[in-house]
Every structure is written in C-alpha cells, then in structure tokens.
Design a protein around this motif. Structure first.
Motif, PDB file in Angstrom:
ATOM      1  N   PHE A 206      12.122  49.990  23.201  1.00 22.86           N
ATOM      2  CA  PHE A 206      11.772  51.133  22.359  1.00 22.86           C
ATOM      3  C   PHE A 206      12.080  52.434  23.085  1.00 22.86           C
ATOM      4  N   TYR A 207      11.768  52.495  24.375  1.00 20.05           N
ATOM      5  CA  TYR A 207      12.028  53.696  25.173  1.00 20.05           C
ATOM      6  C   TYR A 207      13.516  54.040  25.150  1.00 20.05           C
ATOM      7  N   HIS A 208      14.361  53.042  25.334  1.00 22.48           N
ATOM      8  CA  HIS A 208      15.805  53.285  25.308  1.00 22.48           C
ATOM      9  C   HIS A 208      16.251  53.795  23.931  1.00 22.48           C
ATOM     10  N   ALA A 209      15.741  53.171  22.879  1.00 23.26           N
ATOM     11  CA  ALA A 209      16.103  53.602  21.524  1.00 23.26           C
ATOM     12  C   ALA A 209      15.604  55.022  21.257  1.00 23.26           C
TER      13      ALA A 209
ATOM     14  N   THR B 241      24.741  64.049  24.104  1.00 19.24           N
ATOM     15  CA  THR B 241      25.201  62.666  24.158  1.00 19.24           C
ATOM     16  C   THR B 241      24.091  61.815  24.762  1.00 19.24           C
ATOM     17  N   PRO B 242      23.919  60.612  24.268  1.00 21.21           N
ATOM     18  CA  PRO B 242      22.902  59.734  24.852  1.00 21.21           C
ATOM     19  C   PRO B 242      23.229  59.449  26.317  1.00 21.21           C
TER      20      PRO B 242
ATOM     21  N   GLU C  35      20.898  48.876  32.541  1.00 18.16           N
ATOM     22  CA  GLU C  35      19.568  48.481  32.078  1.00 18.16           C
ATOM     23  C   GLU C  35      19.597  48.135  30.587  1.00 18.16           C
ATOM     24  N   THR C  36      20.328  48.900  29.789  1.00 18.87           N
ATOM     25  CA  THR C  36      20.436  48.614  28.361  1.00 18.87           C
ATOM     26  C   THR C  36      21.056  47.239  28.132  1.00 18.87           C
ATOM     27  N   THR C  37      22.115  46.938  28.866  1.00 19.55           N
ATOM     28  CA  THR C  37      22.768  45.631  28.749  1.00 19.55           C
ATOM     29  C   THR C  37      21.825  44.524  29.195  1.00 19.55           C
TER      30      THR C  37
END
Length: 170
Positions: free
Chosen positions: A114-117, A129-130, A139-141
C-alpha cells in the motif's frame, strides 16, 4: 481507520491546490495587514503589535480554512492530506515492516505494498515522476514476487491504521 486509494485527476488536483494556496496566502496577507493596522492605530506603532497582527491573521486564516475544508469542492485536498498523513505514519514503521516482510508477514506485506502504491499515486497527483531509483524498483519487484509466491493479489488499495499497532518502531 480504514483508508482506500481513490483515483483523482492530477491536473484538476494541481489546479485546485494552486487556487487554494493563492487564496489562503492572499487571505493571510490581507488579514495580517488588517489586524496589524487596527492594532497599531489603536495602541501605537510597535514591532510586537505588527507581529501580533500577523499572528491574528494566521489564526483567522486557519479558522476559515478549518470551516471550508469539509466542503465538497475540497474533497481532493482532503484525500491528499489524508494520504500524506497515512504515508508518513507508515514511513515511521518501514524498517520494522521490511523485516516482517522478509518473514512473510502478510499484514506487513500489505502495508508496504500500500505504501508503494500511495507514494506512486502522490507523486503522480503532484505532477512528479514516481520514485524510480534502483532500491525502490528492487523493493517493488521483491514485493510483487513475494505476493505472487504467497498467492496474494498484486494490488493493495486499502490501509487500516490499526494494523500498524502490531509493529513496534525500531
């Protein structure tokens, strides 16, 4: 309290944010000058009275803003403020959450996803840009792979602040 990610138009959000910022700044200047003029004309000229007038202007602007923030046209602003608040709350727990993710803790995995989103959405709403540095992308991967391996959905659109109570800050 449960918070759910919503879709908002970034151009509309930025336009409203600029308009509200200019209006509040103008209001602060006008109220600050008005209160300063009233105080100095009543009690004489003093730097402290000017400062008090500016402070009273800030209080008046804050009070008006507190009344207006519940209006329907402020929904996007409220949403972004709440999103920032929750992301800030989560960021204080990130080291602990990341350790728990490595232990396959589902709650931690959901919160970090959720934090990443949320960070990505906040960047897009602000016209930036994100995050795309190597650590963030890795970390996302890693989160996506862990979620897939555990049979969890790829997206997490809700966050319950009560879930953080299980994790102590380190």
């Amino acid at each position: 309290m449960v918070f759910t990610l919503e879709q908002h138009d970034s151009h509309s959000y930025r336009r409203k944010a600029r308009m509200i910022s200019f209006a509040m700044t103008g209001q602060l200047i006008i109220f600050g000058m008005l209160f300063s003029m009233l105080l100095t004309s009543t009690f004489g000229s003093s730097p402290w009275l000017y400062a008090l007038g500016i402070f009273l202007g800030l209080l008046a602007t804050s009070a008006l803003f507190a009344v207006l923030r519940e209006r329907p046209w402020m929904a996007e602003m409220r949403y972004v403020w709440q999103l920032r608040q929750y992301l800030s709350q989560i960021s204080g727990f990130l080291p602990t959450l990341r350790r728990a993710v490595e232990e396959n803790n589902r709650a931690a995995l959901d919160i970090v996803t959720f934090y990443h989103a949320g960070v990505t959405q906040l960047a897009e709403l602000n016209g930036r840009t994100p995050p795309n540095d190597a650590a963030w992308l890795a970390e996302t991967t890693h989160l996506a792979e862990k979620r897939e391996a555990l049979g969890l959905p790829a997206q997490v659109d809700t966050f319950d602040s009560q879930d953080l109570h299980a994790f102590k800050r380190s």
